[in-house]
Design a protein around this motif. Sequence first.
Motif, short mmCIF file in Angstrom:
data_model
loop_
_atom_site.label_atom_id
_atom_site.label_comp_id
_atom_site.label_asym_id
_atom_site.label_seq_id
_atom_site.Cartn_x
_atom_site.Cartn_y
_atom_site.Cartn_z
N ASP A 201 -19.55 -16.18 12.59
CA ASP A 201 -19.31 -15.06 11.68
C ASP A 201 -18.01 -15.23 10.92
OD1 ASP A 201 -19.69 -12.16 10.79
OD2 ASP A 201 -17.77 -12.02 11.82
N ILE B 143 -15.53 -17.48 15.75
CA ILE B 143 -16.06 -16.27 16.40
C ILE B 143 -17.47 -16.04 15.88
CG2 ILE B 143 -15.68 -13.79 16.74
CD1 ILE B 143 -12.64 -14.53 15.97
N ASP C 57 -19.33 -11.39 18.25
CA ASP C 57 -17.90 -11.19 18.48
C ASP C 57 -17.36 -12.00 19.66
OD1 ASP C 57 -15.85 -10.02 17.03
OD2 ASP C 57 -15.54 -8.47 18.54
#
Length: 198
Positions: free
Chosen positions: A131, A166, A170
């Motif tokens: 991400d 990441i 998360d």
Amino acid sequence: MDESRRRLRRSPERYQWEKDRALLPESERRRTGATEHDTGLRKEDLDFDIAYGTAPADAELARRFGVPEGTKLLHRRYRTQEADDEATLSLVNSWLVHDMVARNPDLLNPENEPWPGGTQHQLKTVGIEVDRVVDEVVSRRPEPGEAELLGVAPDAPVLVLRKTSIDTRDRVVEVSEVSLPGDRAEIVSTTRLRPWPT
């Protein structure tokens, strides 16, 4: 500084480039990699030295990954240099949580390197999508043996890029440290700003 030696220009745009490439067919991913992207060299112009091993997470790596100390990590070491130059372009230490990537045994085998599509594609094979990437850059003196490998004077600065990847859940999925010769490396950062409301 030896002006004849190639400079390495590293920009955060490379991460989106890598992520987009993870979706391409293998034939396209094999054409070029991130180092070629950063240097303008062809794969044939580069020599890669790759070593894999496992290591227990020390206190710092455990903190960065958010795992207990002693968690088994896959430790990958990469050294890349231009084929006709003795000086190394970059030294990379990369760590992945072993259990996270062991679902694909191919990811544990250094003979599969350089992997077409790099780490982001490797992670994709075990269902992980990156991400965001956090880069921290520090400067320090070379460690023993590092100055000779990087082709810098013993008191010349080494740039160390600490990268944390990441995923979309998360979780920290990769931690790496890239050591670059301070006299031949540029780290360029672009921050896009949202427009003011109209």
